[in-house]
Design an enzyme around this catalytic site. Structure first.
Site, PDB file in Angstrom:
ATOM      1  N   LYS A 145       6.572   0.699   4.446  1.00 60.97           N
ATOM      2  CA  LYS A 145       6.772   2.142   4.186  1.00 60.97           C
ATOM      3  C   LYS A 145       6.755   2.759   5.517  1.00 60.97           C
ATOM      4  CE  LYS A 145       3.441   2.886   1.216  1.00 60.97           C
ATOM      5  NZ  LYS A 145       2.702   1.487   1.270  1.00 60.97           N
ATOM      6  N   ARG A 191      -2.876  -4.451  11.911  1.00 63.45           N
ATOM      7  CA  ARG A 191      -2.300  -3.440  12.143  1.00 63.45           C
ATOM      8  C   ARG A 191      -2.764  -2.425  13.301  1.00 63.45           C
ATOM      9  NH1 ARG A 191      -0.366   0.414   7.448  1.00 63.45           N
ATOM     10  NH2 ARG A 191      -2.428   0.252   6.960  1.00 63.45           N
ATOM     11  N   ARG A 197      -7.217  -1.339  -2.349  1.00 67.20           N
ATOM     12  CA  ARG A 197      -5.835  -0.599  -2.212  1.00 67.20           C
ATOM     13  C   ARG A 197      -5.037  -1.226  -3.055  1.00 67.20           C
ATOM     14  NH1 ARG A 197      -5.919  -0.017   4.287  1.00 67.20           N
ATOM     15  NH2 ARG A 197      -3.562   0.562   3.697  1.00 67.20           N
ATOM     16  N   ARG A 220       2.073   8.642  -5.749  1.00 68.31           N
ATOM     17  CA  ARG A 220       1.406   7.478  -6.414  1.00 68.31           C
ATOM     18  C   ARG A 220       0.989   7.398  -7.764  1.00 68.31           C
ATOM     19  NH1 ARG A 220      -0.173   6.240  -0.431  1.00 68.31           N
ATOM     20  NH2 ARG A 220      -1.382   4.659  -0.417  1.00 68.31           N
ATOM     21  N   ARG A 234      -7.157   1.757  11.871  1.00 68.39           N
ATOM     22  CA  ARG A 234      -7.571   2.703  10.722  1.00 68.39           C
ATOM     23  C   ARG A 234      -9.127   1.930  10.213  1.00 68.39           C
ATOM     24  NH1 ARG A 234      -2.257   3.515   7.130  1.00 68.39           N
ATOM     25  NH2 ARG A 234      -3.831   3.261   5.498  1.00 68.39           N
TER      26      ARG A 234
HETATM   27  P1  AP5 Z   1       3.156  -0.422   7.659  1.00 66.26           P
HETATM   28  O1  AP5 Z   1       4.588  -0.192   7.782  1.00 66.26           O
HETATM   29  O2  AP5 Z   1       2.056   0.426   8.392  1.00 66.26           O
HETATM   30  O3  AP5 Z   1       2.794  -0.354   6.048  1.00 66.26           O
HETATM   31  P2  AP5 Z   1       3.056   0.677   4.987  1.00 66.26           P
HETATM   32  O4  AP5 Z   1       3.564   0.298   3.796  1.00 66.26           O
HETATM   33  O5  AP5 Z   1       2.933   2.012   5.548  1.00 66.26           O
HETATM   34  O6  AP5 Z   1       1.349   0.658   4.575  1.00 66.26           O
HETATM   35  P3  AP5 Z   1       0.175   1.576   4.617  1.00 66.26           P
HETATM   36  O7  AP5 Z   1      -1.152   0.574   4.586  1.00 66.26           O
HETATM   37  O8  AP5 Z   1       0.090   2.637   5.623  1.00 66.26           O
HETATM   38  O9  AP5 Z   1       0.227   2.128   3.040  1.00 66.26           O
HETATM   39  P4  AP5 Z   1      -0.889   2.734   2.365  1.00 66.26           P
HETATM   40  O10 AP5 Z   1      -0.136   2.925   1.052  1.00 66.26           O
HETATM   41  O11 AP5 Z   1      -1.763   1.736   1.903  1.00 66.26           O
HETATM   42  O12 AP5 Z   1      -1.384   3.779   3.380  1.00 66.26           O
HETATM   43  P5  AP5 Z   1      -1.436   5.304   3.273  1.00 66.26           P
HETATM   44  O13 AP5 Z   1      -1.694   5.715   4.628  1.00 66.26           O
HETATM   45  O14 AP5 Z   1      -0.321   5.847   2.498  1.00 66.26           O
HETATM   46  O15 AP5 Z   1       3.120  -2.105   7.922  1.00 66.26           O
HETATM   47  C1  AP5 Z   1       1.747  -2.552   8.062  1.00 66.26           C
HETATM   48  C2  AP5 Z   1       1.528  -3.416   8.989  1.00 66.26           C
HETATM   49  O16 AP5 Z   1       2.653  -4.770   8.877  1.00 66.26           O
HETATM   50  C3  AP5 Z   1       2.235  -3.075  10.440  1.00 66.26           C
HETATM   51  O17 AP5 Z   1       1.280  -3.341  11.624  1.00 66.26           O
HETATM   52  C4  AP5 Z   1       3.763  -3.318  10.741  1.00 66.26           C
HETATM   53  O18 AP5 Z   1       3.964  -3.600  12.093  1.00 66.26           O
HETATM   54  C5  AP5 Z   1       3.681  -4.669   9.839  1.00 66.26           C
HETATM   55  N1  AP5 Z   1       4.782  -5.073   9.327  1.00 66.26           N
HETATM   56  C6  AP5 Z   1       5.744  -3.952   8.606  1.00 66.26           C
HETATM   57  N2  AP5 Z   1       6.896  -4.604   7.983  1.00 66.26           N
HETATM   58  C7  AP5 Z   1       6.815  -5.981   8.315  1.00 66.26           C
HETATM   59  C8  AP5 Z   1       7.628  -7.120   8.306  1.00 66.26           C
HETATM   60  N3  AP5 Z   1       8.744  -7.014   7.362  1.00 66.26           N
HETATM   61  N4  AP5 Z   1       7.011  -8.260   8.799  1.00 66.26           N
HETATM   62  C9  AP5 Z   1       5.799  -8.369   9.273  1.00 66.26           C
HETATM   63  N5  AP5 Z   1       5.104  -7.300   9.635  1.00 66.26           N
HETATM   64  C10 AP5 Z   1       5.531  -6.166   9.260  1.00 66.26           C
HETATM   65  O19 AP5 Z   1      -2.664   5.726   2.301  1.00 66.26           O
HETATM   66  C11 AP5 Z   1      -4.045   5.515   2.816  1.00 66.26           C
HETATM   67  C12 AP5 Z   1      -5.086   6.090   2.014  1.00 66.26           C
HETATM   68  O20 AP5 Z   1      -4.820   7.498   1.672  1.00 66.26           O
HETATM   69  C13 AP5 Z   1      -4.847   5.589   0.306  1.00 66.26           C
HETATM   70  O21 AP5 Z   1      -5.590   4.459   0.294  1.00 66.26           O
HETATM   71  C14 AP5 Z   1      -5.545   6.786  -0.409  1.00 66.26           C
HETATM   72  O22 AP5 Z   1      -6.885   6.963  -0.150  1.00 66.26           O
HETATM   73  C15 AP5 Z   1      -4.889   7.960   0.549  1.00 66.26           C
HETATM   74  N6  AP5 Z   1      -3.650   8.555  -0.251  1.00 66.26           N
HETATM   75  C16 AP5 Z   1      -2.806   8.542   0.505  1.00 66.26           C
HETATM   76  N7  AP5 Z   1      -1.508   8.841  -0.003  1.00 66.26           N
HETATM   77  C17 AP5 Z   1      -1.914   9.190  -1.501  1.00 66.26           C
HETATM   78  C18 AP5 Z   1      -1.488   9.792  -2.522  1.00 66.26           C
HETATM   79  N8  AP5 Z   1      -0.130  10.181  -2.835  1.00 66.26           N
HETATM   80  N9  AP5 Z   1      -2.253   9.829  -3.537  1.00 66.26           N
HETATM   81  C19 AP5 Z   1      -3.488   9.781  -3.422  1.00 66.26           C
HETATM   82  N10 AP5 Z   1      -4.262   9.112  -2.416  1.00 66.26           N
HETATM   83  C20 AP5 Z   1      -3.594   8.864  -1.266  1.00 66.26           C
END
Ligand code: AP5
Length: 230
Positions: A23, A137, A182, A98, A171
């Site tokens: 994402k 990552r 997660r 979410r 992270r």
């Molecule tokens: P990346 O693009 O970083 O993945 P992502 O989908 O953004 O994953 P996240 O781990 O950031 O999502 P998340 O939803 O768990 O975290 P968030 O910060 O929202 O890609 C991952 C890796 O893979 C990278 O190294 C990239 O280079 C590589 N990659 C990407 N595409 C690839 C491909 N096609 N092939 C190979 N490699 C690839 O949330 C974190 C925490 O915050 C949550 O757990 C929760 O506690 C809280 N939180 C955030 N938003 C909310 C909400 N709305 N409600 C409640 N709690 C929330």
């Protein structure tokens, strides 16, 4: 390629997908091209934790455990950001909504601004591969550009391709055990939104196990059609 001028009213897109689905990677690649702003609640919450605000203090332990932060805190942080002038042309929402309550609140927040959700893209991936993606990552501390040990290393080891920064960070919640928590939270609380948005005829499912650039091309084609129709 730049398609930023092709929409005449604010456009709002949601990227749905489990941790590691890409994402953030895709939102950062597409925002400038389409004149939209990536809006990641994860980034906003990490900013609140780093700043030591009341919201950040309440969110810190929950995030490190891999659980979802309360709707109340997330919505407060998001609402502040939506009021900033730079998001006036529209957003790519990354990691929000979410929960069903967040989806309903988002509809209301956008309606207050005379806007709506134009498209929701579900990135379809295999859970097991997500553990390796997330555990490998790291990001540039200066500009936030994302990298991966194997799949997207910087051209020069330790140096950010985008800004030349040399401090890279990982992270606290990017370890295999927390990623599994997660993933569980995603399937229990967020995946039901796929059928919610499908029933509203705004959902597109995109296979997202291929190469990063190929997925960006597929998403660009979908978003191009959405913005062209506005
Ligand atoms: P990346 O693009 O970083 O993945 P992502 O989908 O953004 O994953 P996240 O781990 O950031 O999502 P998340 O939803 O768990 O975290 P968030 O910060 O929202 O890609 C991952 C890796 O893979 C990278 O190294 C990239 O280079 C590589 N990659 C990407 N595409 C690839 C491909 N096609 N092939 C190979 N490699 C690839 O949330 C974190 C925490 O915050 C949550 O757990 C929760 O506690 C809280 N939180 C955030 N938003 C909310 C909400 N709305 N409600 C409640 N709690 C929330």
């Amino acid at each position: 390629m730049k398609d930023a001028s092709s929409h005449t009213r604010p456009v709002n897109l949601i990227l749905l997908g489990p941790p590691g689905a890409g994402k953030g990677t895709q939102a950062r690649m597409l925002e400038q091209r389409f004149g939209l702003v990536q809006l990641s609640t994860g980034d906003l919450l990490r900013g609140a934790v780093a700043a030591g605000t009341a919201a950040g203090k309440a969110a810190k332990a929950v995030m490190e455990a891999g659980e979802l932060v309360s709707d109340e805190i997330v919505l407060a942080v998001l609402k502040d950001r939506l009021d900033a002038p730079d998001v006036a042309a529209g957003t790519i929402l990354d990691g929000f909504p979410r929960t069903a309550a967040q989806a309903e609140a988002l509809d209301a927040l956008l309606a207050e601004r005379g806007q709506k959700i134009d498209a929701v893209i579900s990135l379809e991936v295999d859970d097991e591969a997500m553990v390796a993606r997330v555990a490998g990552r790291f990001t540039c501390a200066a500009c936030g550009e994302g990298y991966h040990d194997d799949f997207k290393p910087p051209s020069v080891a330790g140096v950010c391709d985008k800004c030349g920064g040399t401090e890279m960070i990982r992270r606290a919640d990017d370890n295999a055990e927390t990623v599994r928590t997660r993933l569980g939270a995603y399937h229990a609380q967020t995946a039901p939104l796929i059928s919610y948005y499908a029933s509203r005829k705004v959902l597109t499912r995109v296979p997202a196990m291929g190469a990063i650039d190929d997925i960006a091309r597929d998403l660009g084609a979908i978003i191009g059609k959405v913005t062209a129709g506005t």
